[in-house]
Scaffold this motif. Structure first.
Motif, PDB file in Angstrom:
ATOM      1  N   GLY A  15       0.824  -1.205   0.000  1.00  0.00           N
ATOM      2  CA  GLY A  15       0.000   0.000   0.000  1.00  0.00           C
ATOM      3  C   GLY A  15       0.856   1.251   0.000  1.00  0.00           C
ATOM      4  O   GLY A  15       0.578   2.214  -0.722  1.00  0.00           O
ATOM      5  N   ILE A  16       1.916   1.235   0.800  1.00  0.00           N
ATOM      6  CA  ILE A  16       2.835   2.365   0.844  1.00  0.00           C
ATOM      7  C   ILE A  16       3.488   2.558  -0.525  1.00  0.00           C
ATOM      8  O   ILE A  16       3.592   3.673  -1.033  1.00  0.00           O
ATOM      9  N   SER A  17       3.897   1.461  -1.127  1.00  0.00           N
ATOM     10  CA  SER A  17       4.494   1.509  -2.460  1.00  0.00           C
ATOM     11  C   SER A  17       3.510   2.080  -3.485  1.00  0.00           C
ATOM     12  O   SER A  17       3.884   2.889  -4.348  1.00  0.00           O
ATOM     13  N   LEU A  18       2.253   1.672  -3.390  1.00  0.00           N
ATOM     14  CA  LEU A  18       1.216   2.183  -4.287  1.00  0.00           C
ATOM     15  C   LEU A  18       1.089   3.697  -4.150  1.00  0.00           C
ATOM     16  O   LEU A  18       1.059   4.425  -5.136  1.00  0.00           O
ATOM     17  N   VAL A  19       1.023   4.178  -2.926  1.00  0.00           N
ATOM     18  CA  VAL A  19       0.861   5.610  -2.679  1.00  0.00           C
ATOM     19  C   VAL A  19       2.061   6.391  -3.203  1.00  0.00           C
ATOM     20  O   VAL A  19       1.908   7.400  -3.895  1.00  0.00           O
ATOM     21  N   LEU A  20       3.263   5.930  -2.895  1.00  0.00           N
ATOM     22  CA  LEU A  20       4.456   6.644  -3.345  1.00  0.00           C
ATOM     23  C   LEU A  20       4.607   6.608  -4.865  1.00  0.00           C
ATOM     24  O   LEU A  20       5.003   7.599  -5.482  1.00  0.00           O
TER      25      LEU A  20
END
Length: 127
Positions: free
Chosen positions: A66-71
């Motif tokens: 999820g963090i990767s998606l946001v960044l």
């Protein structure tokens, strides 16, 4: 317009508010489901709307993918000069963003209307 990209773990819906694309995710954002929203976000940003809002209020699991998606979405939005913001209000989403310092680089709002108003730099509409 609403599109449902459900895969059993994560459901995605796309709509538009005042010209801003809103991608709502519901369910678990994990390794199995991560590719679907990433592809959808990239495609919507590539269309170059004024802005894109990623609504995570109904996400129940949010980890490193999820963090990767946001960044990745933030980077893509910047590359295409498209405004970008998140809508999130739950600890399972906000806590990982906080401990990884993502909150320092991404604007997060409690409602879609607040995010849209900020991105378009207009007063928030009353409900």
């Amino acid at each position: 317009m609403v599109q449902d990209g459900g895969n059993g773990y994560l459901r995605t819906e796309t709509s538009e508010v005042d010209g801003v694309v809103v991608l709502r995710l519901a369910g678990e954002l994990d390794m199995v489901s991560e590719r679907v929203p990433e592809d959808e976000v990239r495609a919507r940003i590539a269309d170059r709307p004024p802005a894109v809002v990623l609504d995570l209020r109904e996400v129940t699991f949010f980890g490193s993918n999820g963090i990767s998606l946001v960044l990745g979405a933030l980077q893509e939005a910047r590359r295409h000069a498209v405004g970008f913001a998140l809508v999130a209000d739950s600890r399972p989403v906000l806590r990982p963003l906080e401990v990884t310092d993502v909150l320092a680089v991404v604007r997060v709002f409690g409602t879609v209307d607040d995010a849209v108003a900020s991105l378009l730099d207009v007063p928030v509409r009353s409900a």
